[in-house]
Scaffold this motif. Structure first.
Motif, short mmCIF file in Angstrom:
data_model
loop_
_atom_site.label_atom_id
_atom_site.label_comp_id
_atom_site.label_asym_id
_atom_site.label_seq_id
_atom_site.Cartn_x
_atom_site.Cartn_y
_atom_site.Cartn_z
N MET A 186 0.83 -1.24 -0.06
CA MET A 186 -0.01 0.13 -0.18
C MET A 186 0.91 1.24 0.04
O MET A 186 0.61 2.04 -0.82
N LEU A 187 2.15 1.29 0.72
CA LEU A 187 2.87 2.43 0.79
C LEU A 187 3.45 2.64 -0.43
O LEU A 187 3.60 3.81 -0.92
N ALA A 188 4.11 1.77 -1.08
CA ALA A 188 4.73 1.47 -2.46
C ALA A 188 3.95 2.36 -3.34
O ALA A 188 3.94 3.04 -4.24
N ALA A 189 2.61 1.82 -3.25
CA ALA A 189 1.49 2.19 -4.39
C ALA A 189 1.11 3.72 -4.24
O ALA A 189 1.03 4.38 -5.02
N ALA A 190 1.16 4.13 -2.96
CA ALA A 190 0.90 5.54 -2.65
C ALA A 190 2.11 6.29 -3.19
O ALA A 190 1.80 7.52 -3.69
N LEU A 191 3.29 5.92 -3.02
CA LEU A 191 4.57 6.78 -3.41
C LEU A 191 4.30 6.94 -4.98
O LEU A 191 4.95 7.56 -5.90
N ASP A 192 3.81 5.77 -5.61
CA ASP A 192 3.84 5.65 -7.09
C ASP A 192 2.75 6.77 -7.57
O ASP A 192 2.85 7.34 -8.64
N LEU A 237 0.32 -3.04 14.24
CA LEU A 237 0.89 -1.89 13.47
C LEU A 237 -0.53 -1.16 13.30
O LEU A 237 -1.54 -1.62 12.73
N THR A 238 -0.53 0.05 13.72
CA THR A 238 -1.53 1.28 13.57
C THR A 238 -1.54 2.16 12.56
O THR A 238 -2.54 2.71 12.07
N SER A 239 -0.21 2.71 12.68
CA SER A 239 -0.20 3.85 11.59
C SER A 239 1.33 4.16 10.94
O SER A 239 2.07 3.71 11.64
N VAL A 240 1.38 4.53 9.83
CA VAL A 240 2.55 4.93 9.18
C VAL A 240 2.28 6.25 8.53
O VAL A 240 1.40 6.57 7.73
N ARG A 241 3.18 7.12 8.67
CA ARG A 241 3.31 8.37 8.39
C ARG A 241 4.48 9.06 7.44
O ARG A 241 5.56 8.94 8.17
N LEU A 242 4.25 9.23 6.24
CA LEU A 242 5.39 9.65 5.31
C LEU A 242 5.40 11.19 5.28
O LEU A 242 4.36 11.71 4.90
N GLU A 243 6.48 11.85 5.86
CA GLU A 243 6.27 13.34 5.69
C GLU A 243 7.15 13.86 4.41
O GLU A 243 8.21 13.51 4.20
N THR A 244 6.45 14.75 3.72
CA THR A 244 6.84 15.35 2.31
C THR A 244 6.67 16.74 2.58
O THR A 244 5.87 17.34 3.58
N LYS A 245 7.56 17.48 1.55
CA LYS A 245 7.05 19.03 1.85
C LYS A 245 5.77 19.41 1.09
O LYS A 245 5.41 20.54 1.73
#
Length: 364
Positions: A186-192, A237-245
C-alpha cells in the motif's frame, strides 16, 4: 484415515503411508513440497491446523516433530519413536506424519525426518515458536531450502531480530515480515501516485511487535530517511506517516481491519487491511522458495542502527536531538536512519568534543 504407530521406525512409517494411500484409492503422490514443523505439544494443534489450511493452496507432506522431555535419567537414555500417520480428510490435501521423539532420539531428529522427505521436492522448515538463533545451523533447518520462524512468539522480539540478522542465511524468513506485506504494498502504491520526496517517516504500533520494527527498518533502508518508531495500544501495527514538503501521506489502521489512506490533494479513502491468520501467512511464504533479498537488507540495516543506539547509551537520548526530528510520546521510541546521528554532532558542537562517526561504537 489415522494410523498409530508405537516404538516404530522411519521405514515402517513410509510403509504405512503407502498402504494408507492404497486403502483410500490414491496411490499417486500429488504433493509439491515437504513442510517440517518443529514444535511442542502445547502448540502442535494450532500449528498443524494452520498447515492443513495452507495445504489447500500448497498440497504437501507435513511432518510434525515433537520432542518429548524425559523425566528420569533412565527414560532419557532410552530412545523411542512414536508416530501418527494421517491421510485423506484428516490431512488436508496431502499427508501428515506426527512424530514424537523420546530420550536420546531427541538429539538426532534429523536422522528420523530425512527418510520421510518427499524425493525431488523442496523442503520448508517452520518453527511456530522456540526457533533457534541460527536457523540454517540447526540440524533440522539444514534440511530445508526455506526456514520460517516467528519472532512475535519470542520473549524479546527485538533481541530475536538481532539474532536473526547475525546468523542470517539465504532462505531464512519470518512471519513478522510476512505480516507487513499489505502495508508495504500500500505504501509503495501511494508513492507511485505522488511524485514527492519523503523527508522522514513515523511508524506507530505495539511496543513488543517486531513487525513494526521491520517496517521501520524497511522504510529507512529503501527511502534513506530518518524513521521514528513510536508506541501505541495496537492492535499490531496502527499507523505509518510519510512526511513530505507537500504534505503527509498517512496510512492509519486503528481497529485492525479497515485502514484510511490520506494523501495530499486527494480525498481520504478506506482500504481493507485486516490482520491475517497464521494459515494465510504460511501460504504466502510457501509461494516462493528463493531467498528474500529485501527481507535480508531490511533486517541487517535495522539491527545495525539498534546496536549503535544501544552502544551509545543514555547520552544519545532522543531529547538531545534536533527538535524537528523527535516528537514526545508516552512510550519509548527508536530513531533509525541517517539523521539519527544528528544529535551527536550538535552535542559535540556545544561541548567542543569531536563527534563519533555514525554507526561506530565507543572504544572498549
Amino acid at each position: 484415515m489415522k494410523i498409530d504407530l508405537t516404538e516404530t521406525t522411519s521405514s515402517k512409517i513410509n510403509a504405512a503411508l503407502v498402504q494408507a494411500r492404497r486403502d483410500i484409492g490414491t496411490p499417486a503422490i500429488g504433493m509439491v513440497l515437504t513442510l517440517v514443523i518443529v514444535t511442542d505439544e502445547e502448540n502442535a494443534y494450532d500449528a498443524l491446523k494452520s498447515a492443513n489450511d495452507a495445504s489447500h493452496e500448497h498440497p504437501s507432506r507435513i511432518v510434525v516433530v515433537i520432542k518429548r522431555a524425559s523425566r528420569s535419567p533412565r527414560s532419557r537414555r532410552d530412545a523411542r519413536l512414536d508416530a501418527e500417520v494421517r491421510v485423506g480428510a484428516d490431512a488436508g490435501t496431502g499427508e501428515t506424519v506426527v512424530l514424537r521423539l523420546h530420550g536420546e532420539l531427541v538429539n538426532h531428529a534429523q536422522s528420523v525426518v530425512l527418510p520421510l522427505l518427499l524425493p525431488d521436492a523442496p523442503v520448508v522448515v517452520w518453527w511456530p515458536d522456540g526457533a533457534p538463533s541460527n536457523l540454517a545451523g540447526d540440524p533440522l533447518g539444514a534440511l530445508g531450502q526455506r526456514r520460517i520462524s516467528d519472532t512475535y512468539a519470542s520473549e524479546s522480539p527485538q533481541q530475536a531480530l538481532g539474532e536473526r540478522a547475525a546468523a542470517y542465511a539465504p532462505g531464512d524468513t519470518d512471519l513478522s515480515w510476512t505480516r507487513i506485506t499489505p502495508w508495504r504494498s500500500m505504501l509503495a502504491a501511494a508513492l507511485d501516485q505522488q511524485a514527492v520526496k519523503v523527508t522522514s517517516a513515523v511508524v506507530e504500533g505495539e511496543d513488543e511487535n517486531p513487525s513494526c520494527e521491520l517496517l521501520a527498518m524497511w522504510l529507512a533502508d529503501r527511502l534513506q530517511v530518518p524513521v521514528r518508531r513510536t508506541g501505541s495500544q495496537g492492535p499490531g501495527l496502527t499507523s505509518v506517516r510519510l512526511e513530505t514538503k507537500d504534505g503527509d501521506i498517512v496510512l492509519d489502521r486503528a481497529d485492525g481491519s479497515l485502514a484510511t489512506l490520506c494523501m495530499p490533494g486527494q480525498p481520504d479513502r478506506a482500504v481493507a487491511l485486516k490482520r491475517r491468520d497464521t494459515a494465510e501467512l504460511l501460504a504466502e511464504e510457501l509461494r516462493r522458495l528463493d531467498p528474500d533479498n529485501t527481507f535480508e537488507a531490511a533486517l541487517k540495516f535495522g539491527v545495525s542502527r539498534l546496536e549503535a543506539a544501544a552502544a551509545a547509551g543514555p547520552s544519545a537520548a532522543p531529547a538531545k536531538a534536533a527538535p524537528a526530528e523527535v516528537t514526545a510520546t508516552d512510550s519509548p521510541e527508536t530513531v533509525t536512519g541517517p539523521k539519527a546521528d544528528a544529535g551527536g554532532a550538535k552535542s559535540a558542537a556545544k561541548t567542543g568534543k569531536p563527534a563519533r562517526p555514525a554507526g561506530k561504537s565507543p572504544a572498549k
